[in-house]
Design an enzyme around this catalytic site. Structure first.
Site, PDB file in Angstrom:
ATOM      1  CB  ALA A 108      -0.002   1.889 -13.710  1.00 21.27           C
ATOM      2  CG  HIS A 165      -2.524   4.359 -22.922  1.00 20.87           C
ATOM      3  ND1 HIS A 165      -2.351   4.780 -21.621  1.00 20.87           N
ATOM      4  CD2 HIS A 165      -3.143   5.388 -23.558  1.00 20.87           C
ATOM      5  CE1 HIS A 165      -2.839   6.007 -21.480  1.00 20.87           C
ATOM      6  NE2 HIS A 165      -3.326   6.387 -22.628  1.00 20.87           N
ATOM      7  CB  CYS A 221       5.423  -6.235 -44.387  1.00 21.78           C
ATOM      8  SG  CYS A 221       6.087  -7.376 -43.148  1.00 21.78           S
ATOM      9  CB  CYS A 276       9.967  -7.713 -40.061  1.00 27.39           C
ATOM     10  SG  CYS A 276       8.736  -8.686 -40.945  1.00 27.39           S
ATOM     11  CB  CYS A 292      10.020  -6.790 -44.914  1.00 25.86           C
ATOM     12  SG  CYS A 292       9.551  -5.790 -43.501  1.00 25.86           S
ATOM     13  CB  ILE A 335      -7.538  -1.557  -6.469  1.00 24.27           C
ATOM     14  CG1 ILE A 335      -8.871  -1.669  -7.176  1.00 24.27           C
ATOM     15  CG2 ILE A 335      -6.427  -2.250  -7.231  1.00 24.27           C
ATOM     16  CD1 ILE A 335      -9.012  -0.790  -8.365  1.00 24.27           C
TER      17      ILE A 335
HETATM   18  P1  NAD Z   1       0.120   6.266 -12.446  1.00 23.34           P
HETATM   19  O1  NAD Z   1       1.405   5.550 -12.144  1.00 23.34           O
HETATM   20  O2  NAD Z   1       0.176   7.653 -12.902  1.00 23.34           O
HETATM   21  O3  NAD Z   1      -0.805   6.237 -11.145  1.00 23.34           O
HETATM   22  C1  NAD Z   1      -1.071   5.053 -10.449  1.00 23.34           C
HETATM   23  C2  NAD Z   1      -2.053   5.389  -9.345  1.00 23.34           C
HETATM   24  O4  NAD Z   1      -2.471   4.155  -8.769  1.00 23.34           O
HETATM   25  C3  NAD Z   1      -1.476   6.243  -8.238  1.00 23.34           C
HETATM   26  O5  NAD Z   1      -2.404   7.277  -7.932  1.00 23.34           O
HETATM   27  C4  NAD Z   1      -1.334   5.259  -7.054  1.00 23.34           C
HETATM   28  O6  NAD Z   1      -1.600   5.883  -5.799  1.00 23.34           O
HETATM   29  C5  NAD Z   1      -2.399   4.263  -7.357  1.00 23.34           C
HETATM   30  N1  NAD Z   1      -2.099   2.904  -6.889  1.00 23.34           N
HETATM   31  C6  NAD Z   1      -0.929   2.219  -6.978  1.00 23.34           C
HETATM   32  N2  NAD Z   1      -1.083   0.971  -6.499  1.00 23.34           N
HETATM   33  C7  NAD Z   1      -2.395   0.873  -6.100  1.00 23.34           C
HETATM   34  C8  NAD Z   1      -3.164  -0.166  -5.520  1.00 23.34           C
HETATM   35  N3  NAD Z   1      -2.640  -1.370  -5.244  1.00 23.34           N
HETATM   36  N4  NAD Z   1      -4.461   0.078  -5.227  1.00 23.34           N
HETATM   37  C9  NAD Z   1      -5.026   1.310  -5.477  1.00 23.34           C
HETATM   38  N5  NAD Z   1      -4.326   2.331  -6.025  1.00 23.34           N
HETATM   39  C10 NAD Z   1      -3.035   2.117  -6.341  1.00 23.34           C
HETATM   40  O7  NAD Z   1      -0.673   5.315 -13.480  1.00 23.34           O
HETATM   41  P2  NAD Z   1      -1.751   5.714 -14.593  1.00 23.34           P
HETATM   42  O8  NAD Z   1      -2.718   6.699 -14.051  1.00 23.34           O
HETATM   43  O9  NAD Z   1      -2.231   4.444 -15.156  1.00 23.34           O
HETATM   44  O10 NAD Z   1      -0.914   6.472 -15.712  1.00 23.34           O
HETATM   45  C11 NAD Z   1       0.340   5.989 -16.124  1.00 23.34           C
HETATM   46  C12 NAD Z   1       0.448   5.491 -17.567  1.00 23.34           C
HETATM   47  O11 NAD Z   1       1.385   4.432 -17.493  1.00 23.34           O
HETATM   48  C13 NAD Z   1      -0.755   4.877 -18.177  1.00 23.34           C
HETATM   49  O12 NAD Z   1      -0.912   5.501 -19.376  1.00 23.34           O
HETATM   50  C14 NAD Z   1      -0.402   3.402 -18.428  1.00 23.34           C
HETATM   51  O13 NAD Z   1      -0.561   3.116 -19.796  1.00 23.34           O
HETATM   52  C15 NAD Z   1       1.050   3.275 -18.187  1.00 23.34           C
HETATM   53  N6  NAD Z   1       1.506   2.126 -17.356  1.00 23.34           N
HETATM   54  C16 NAD Z   1       0.928   0.914 -17.471  1.00 23.34           C
HETATM   55  C17 NAD Z   1       1.364  -0.142 -16.675  1.00 23.34           C
HETATM   56  C18 NAD Z   1       0.679  -1.476 -16.837  1.00 23.34           C
HETATM   57  O14 NAD Z   1       0.219  -1.807 -17.927  1.00 23.34           O
HETATM   58  N7  NAD Z   1       0.599  -2.284 -15.768  1.00 23.34           N
HETATM   59  C19 NAD Z   1       2.384   0.046 -15.750  1.00 23.34           C
HETATM   60  C20 NAD Z   1       2.985   1.329 -15.664  1.00 23.34           C
HETATM   61  C21 NAD Z   1       2.519   2.367 -16.469  1.00 23.34           C
END
Ligand code: NAD
Length: 246
Positions: free
Chosen positions: A29, A126, A137, A155, A158, A237
């Protein structure tokens, strides 16, 4: 981190990228927070906001089966973000793939932003909010259909409820996606882990299949893998990846 330390880490990352032919990126995330989508565990993440139920309860299979109305209230408000655009991290990963240096993105995200940036091999552990299927369906529905309906979407053919193609807590991951992820990770020469707390299993366990030369972690908060990594960059990041030379 001092600016000089940071620059030295960016230089090292560029050396690793230049020497690599089979990079795999494993993310979560945190990759999409710079696109405006909140993660779960940061201070402004969803786990620190107040709801009637904790997010991991609402996003569980049991809750979905018994409280679809409440599930969809949370899901539409917090999980669907149609205005988000790929950031520098998504874009650089697509560039690295196009340049023949990166073989796959393995993501825990469900937002579709890697594909929107142009990445082709994206293993969505995920699932994706962009895909939805009738429970009866199996008819496909896109995200616009979910957004334009109210309550539990039904749906048109159905009348049964429509379920997002998202892996909820208590649900299993798709076997083909897992085996593909294992193959790409075990054949990689470099694994870059980024934007993930590595707290969600079994997804986080997939990185144990890495056998290559360089393990890199780019994450704001410390992770359990930092001690095993060849390079740890505790930064945003998007800002870090923006400086990767392809
Ligand atoms: P998490 O929320 O557990 O951890 C996020 C990590 O990213 C943290 O350690 C944080 O310090 C770091 N982080 C946040 N912003 C950052 C940045 N700009 N640069 C670098 N690091 C950064 O997320 P996870 O480990 O993905 O687990 C959570 C679950 O939630 C996953 O299974 C995911 O499917 C789901 N999720 C997905 C989304 C999405 O699709 N965007 C959003 C929220 C949650």
């Amino acid at each position: 981190m001092e600016h000089e330390d940071f620059q030295a880490k960016i230089d090292r990352l560029n050396e690793i990228v230049a020497a690599s032919r089979k990079i795999v990126f494993f993310g979560g995330a945190g990759v999409s927070t710079e696109s405006g989508i909140p993660d779960f565990r940061s201070v402004d993440g969803l786990y620190h906001q107040q709801y009637d139920y904790p997010p991991e309860t609402i996003l569980s299979h049991t809750f979905y089966m018994h409280n679809r109305e409440e599930f969809y209230r949370f899901y539409r408000a917090k999980m669907l973000c149609t205005t988000a655009k790929p950031n520098a991290a998504h874009k650089k990963l697509a560039e690295l793939e196009a340049a023949g240096k990166l073989t796959a993105v393995v993501t825990q995200n469900i937002d579709g932003l890697h594909q929107a940036a142009g990445s082709k091999v994206v293993l969505e552990l995920h699932g994706s909010v962009l895909r939805n299927y009738c429970e009866g369906c199996n008819t496909f529905y896109d995200i616009d259909y979910i957004l334009k309906t109210e309550g539990v979407p039904k749906c048109e053919k159905c009348g049964k409820p429509i379920k997002p193609d998202v892996v909820l807590y208590e649900e299993g991951l798709d076997q083909k996606t897992i085996s593909d992820a294992v193959r790409y990770i075990s054949e990689a020469d470099t694994l870059i882990i980024g934007g993930t707390s590595l707290a969600v299993y079994p997804a986080a366990g997939l990185i144990d299949y890495f056998r290559g030369q360089n393990l890199v972690v780019v994450n704001m908060a410390p992770t359990s893998r930092d001690q095993y990594a060849d390079l740890v960059i505790p930064g945003k990041i998007g800002e870090v990846f923006d400086q990767i030379k392809v």
